[in-house]
Design a protein around this motif. Structure first.
Motif, mmCIF file in Angstrom:
data_model
loop_
_atom_site.group_PDB
_atom_site.id
_atom_site.type_symbol
_atom_site.label_atom_id
_atom_site.label_comp_id
_atom_site.label_asym_id
_atom_site.label_seq_id
_atom_site.Cartn_x
_atom_site.Cartn_y
_atom_site.Cartn_z
ATOM 1 N N CYS A 211 0.872 -1.188 0.000
ATOM 2 C CA CYS A 211 0.000 0.000 0.000
ATOM 3 C C CYS A 211 0.900 1.227 0.000
ATOM 4 O O CYS A 211 1.302 1.728 1.068
ATOM 5 C CB CYS A 211 -0.928 -0.009 1.217
ATOM 6 S SG CYS A 211 -2.196 -1.289 1.165
ATOM 7 N N ALA A 212 1.216 1.708 -1.172
ATOM 8 C CA ALA A 212 2.236 2.741 -1.333
ATOM 9 C C ALA A 212 1.857 4.071 -0.696
ATOM 10 O O ALA A 212 2.734 4.887 -0.400
ATOM 11 C CB ALA A 212 2.536 2.937 -2.812
ATOM 12 N N SER A 213 0.558 4.318 -0.470
ATOM 13 C CA SER A 213 0.102 5.594 0.082
ATOM 14 C C SER A 213 -0.202 5.528 1.566
ATOM 15 O O SER A 213 -0.533 6.547 2.175
ATOM 16 C CB SER A 213 -1.145 6.080 -0.674
ATOM 17 O OG SER A 213 -0.873 6.275 -2.046
ATOM 18 N N LEU A 214 -0.121 4.345 2.168
ATOM 19 C CA LEU A 214 -0.500 4.180 3.575
ATOM 20 C C LEU A 214 0.469 4.937 4.482
ATOM 21 O O LEU A 214 1.675 4.676 4.496
ATOM 22 C CB LEU A 214 -0.514 2.703 3.949
ATOM 23 C CG LEU A 214 -1.032 2.377 5.350
ATOM 24 C CD1 LEU A 214 -2.510 2.731 5.473
ATOM 25 C CD2 LEU A 214 -0.799 0.903 5.684
ATOM 26 N N LYS A 215 -0.083 5.866 5.281
ATOM 27 C CA LYS A 215 0.737 6.677 6.180
ATOM 28 C C LYS A 215 0.646 6.243 7.640
ATOM 29 O O LYS A 215 1.617 6.367 8.386
ATOM 30 C CB LYS A 215 0.341 8.152 6.065
ATOM 31 C CG LYS A 215 0.709 8.791 4.735
ATOM 32 C CD LYS A 215 0.376 10.283 4.747
ATOM 33 C CE LYS A 215 0.811 10.940 3.445
ATOM 34 N NZ LYS A 215 0.521 12.397 3.437
#
Length: 342
Positions: A211-215
């Motif tokens: 999940c490249a956008s998971l912060k």
């Protein structure tokens, strides 16, 4: 001529006799294993005249939706078909439909059906009705346009790869009843911030991998081990606080989480292979345990900015650790802050 007529009448009478006694191959005593075997008939797929476009089969007082031949973009799956309640969606029923943009599934259905909407590339919104308890394996896998999913309060299980590859799905609100999330259920999706409810105590491997956008991810429930690949290559992940009960980090759990700066690892005393490999921004790890067990291969490899490990145990217990495996080359440059009070 009389002989011919007599023979013909004899044949007719023999045929009528066979029909009357039901002497068929299915109950022929001369064929072992076939005597008295009842005939079986598969459910007949048929269109629903009341709701055009939907095909279904009857299953003893209930109906299963098996497919859709219409052209509507916004689907509301019927609660009834053939005069009986719709309680199921067949596996792969809507697979690779590139027209559907939204779908509402009624609460009379308890399970969404395996791979039922797999590869529906135009699907943007899904509403699951109250009464649905599980999202089946791969139900919305590779639905790359999916932006919104409305879960019912009754949902308790999201099965393996259910939303894998849902690249446009940036947020979800999980119900309190959610108990388990399956293997890679949201892998490679577009999620940004996640909160898992208190009842969610079973989280299988790789749920958020890629999940490249998971912060951020918040766990409100408790469990003892973080599964392997959980946050693998979540390169935007900045913060995560593990439940206090966690004692093990699974293999590749935070592999290449290059934005992760701090990790509160709960009671972790066992780091599996590669669990923190390549966390190039990691500066501090907080350990609430008072006794370390093992640091496996390459856990602290390629973590050049890690300067401090805060450890609740004594320095003696740290140095008495059962084992530190190979390729943990960053450890000599790390300060172990023993007797940390947290």
């Amino acid at each position: 001529m009389k002989r011919i007529i007599s023979a013909f009448l004899a044949l007719v009478l023999a045929a009528l006799c066979l029909a009357a006694v039901g002497c068929t191959p299915a109950d022929n005593p001369d064929v072992p294993g076939t005597s008295n075997v009842p005939a079986t008939t598969a459910p007949i797929e048929q269109p629903d005249p009341d709701v055009p476009g939907y095909n279904y089969v009857l299953n003893g007082g209930t109906a299963t939706i098996t497919g859709y031949t219409g052209e509507d973009k916004d689907l509301v799956i019927p609660k009834y078909a053939g005069g009986v309640p719709v309680t199921a969606i067949a596996d792969t029923a809507f697979t690779n439909n590139h027209v559907i943009e939204s779908v509402t599934i009624p609460g009379t259905v308890t399970n969404t059906g395996m791979m039922s909407f797999f590869g529906c590339t135009a699907l943007k919104k899904v509403v699951l009705g109250e009464g649905i308890t599980s999202v089946a394996r791969g139900s919305f896998n590779e639905c790359k346009a999916l932006e919104e999913i409305v879960f019912p309060s009754t949902l308790s299980f999201i099965d393996d790869v259910a939303f894998q590859g849902a690249a446009s799905l940036t947020s979800v609100s999980f119900p309190e009843a959610l108990h388990r999330v399956g293997y890679r259920a949201f892998a490679n999706s577009g999620l940004v911030d996640v909160v898992l409810p208190a009842n969610c105590t079973i989280i299988d491997g790789g749920v958020f991998a890629g999940c490249a956008s998971l912060k951020s991810c918040v766990f409100l429930g408790s469990f003892t081990g973080l599964s392997q690949d959980m946050f693998r290559e979540c390169q935007a992940l900045e913060s995560v606080k593990l439940p206090a009960e966690v004692s093990t980090l699974g293999e590749y759990a935070f592999y290449r989480c290059t934005s992760l700066k701090e990790l509160d690892a709960g009671m972790t005393n066992y780091f599996c292979n590669y669990s923190l490999w390549g966390c190039t921004s990691l500066e501090a790890v907080y350990l609430h345990t008072t006794k370390m067990d093992r640091i496996c291969n390459r856990v602290f490899a390629f973590v050049p900015n890690l300067k401090n490990i805060y450890y609740a145990g004594t320095m003696e217990s740290w140095t008495g650790m059962r084992r530190i495996d190979d390729w943990n080359e960053s450890l000599p440059g790390i300060t172990i802050n023993a007797d940390w009070q947290g």
